[in-house]
Design an enzyme around this catalytic site. Sequence first.
Site, mmCIF file in Angstrom:
data_model
loop_
_atom_site.group_PDB
_atom_site.id
_atom_site.type_symbol
_atom_site.label_atom_id
_atom_site.label_comp_id
_atom_site.label_asym_id
_atom_site.label_seq_id
_atom_site.Cartn_x
_atom_site.Cartn_y
_atom_site.Cartn_z
ATOM 1 C CE LYS A 83 -2.391 -1.663 3.555
ATOM 2 N NZ LYS A 83 -2.146 -3.128 3.513
ATOM 3 C CB THR A 84 3.737 2.344 2.089
ATOM 4 O OG1 THR A 84 2.996 2.156 3.296
ATOM 5 C CG2 THR A 84 4.596 3.594 2.216
ATOM 6 C CG ASP A 128 0.477 2.786 7.048
ATOM 7 O OD1 ASP A 128 -0.517 2.186 6.599
ATOM 8 O OD2 ASP A 128 1.549 2.211 7.328
ATOM 9 C CB THR A 177 -4.706 -3.842 8.313
ATOM 10 O OG1 THR A 177 -4.806 -3.267 9.620
ATOM 11 C CG2 THR A 177 -3.297 -3.627 7.778
ATOM 12 N NE ARG A 236 5.742 -4.778 5.118
ATOM 13 C CZ ARG A 236 4.744 -4.121 5.687
ATOM 14 N NH1 ARG A 236 4.218 -4.585 6.814
ATOM 15 N NH2 ARG A 236 4.271 -3.015 5.150
#
Length: 355
Positions: A83-84, A128, A177, A236
């Site tokens: 997302k980032t 975030d 999330t 990740r």
Amino acid sequence: MSIITDDNNLPKRVDINQKNPNVKAEKIDYDRNFENTIRPKSFDTYIGQSALKETLKITIAAAKKREKPLDHLLFYGPPGLGKTTLAGVIAEQMGVEIKITSAPALERPRDIIGILMSLKGGEILFIDEIHRLNKIAEEILYPAMEDFFLDMTTGKSQTVKTLRVPLPKFTLIGATTKAGELSGPLRDRFGIIHRLEFYTDEELAEVIKRTAGILEIEITDEGALAIARRSRGTPRIANRLIKRVSDYALVKFDGKINEDIADKALDTLKIDGYGLDSTDRSLLKMIIEKYDGGPVGIETLAAALGEDVRTLEDVCEPFLLQAGLLQRTPRGRKVTPAAYRHLGYKNAIEQQNLF
């Protein structure tokens, strides 16, 4: 406008509580520097999320033709799916600066006011964990997002005055999330809402090979796929595992990663064929052995395992649910027959009859 970048010419995180965000730190955290090094800068190098990328390409092209900022965007889904990174790619494609923060950092009204006042026209603000915004910060965002105004009060008691301060038109990108924990008014102010999906093994293998190329790690296609299978559908995790497997290959062998070496390294790390680690297995075994397979409440499980509830909900559960090993029911969590089989127990009915 130029994008705010770090030494690797990548979008950097701006701490709004730092007095001078343009001053470079003397020491760079290794893990963050690693993430910045491998982070894609364009849609061509951003692997996965194909449907979302096509939507964003059209949206960005339209915004450029109109010479207007993008609509506000909300990305949700399990952690580690990019997302980032995607926010940074969007800023790069729009040719604008991006300021990155997280909701827990916006504790006081002046925190969110300060960052909104610092924005220039067309810039992107990325928040975030936006579901963790406090009520005051959220209410400040409402007019800022919808009308590009900041409502401020001055004076006390009978001399109180309300001022409407105009803001340049900007784009807010929120990431969460837990989309269900966002309030309706905040969620409705986003023009584009999209869920990021878990990656396929093939997509993760491409991610791993790209990362290996950047880090000058020699890896075969089979080796990349072996790591991908145990990466829980998450880039990740895949990028973290490639480092650990590379260390193993370098110390135990000649540094080259093939399927056999990858499997041996991951077995040493106690990551099984499903990608489950010791915490995941402990969670499932606890439900099976102590609670007859469930259902059992998440708070009870957290206390029994000595883990934080949010760790179980945000880190363990998303993949276990996706993999069909765990179920959420109105009465609590319950393991599935697939979990019994994977952990080497008898099938669910036979196991439950033992108690």
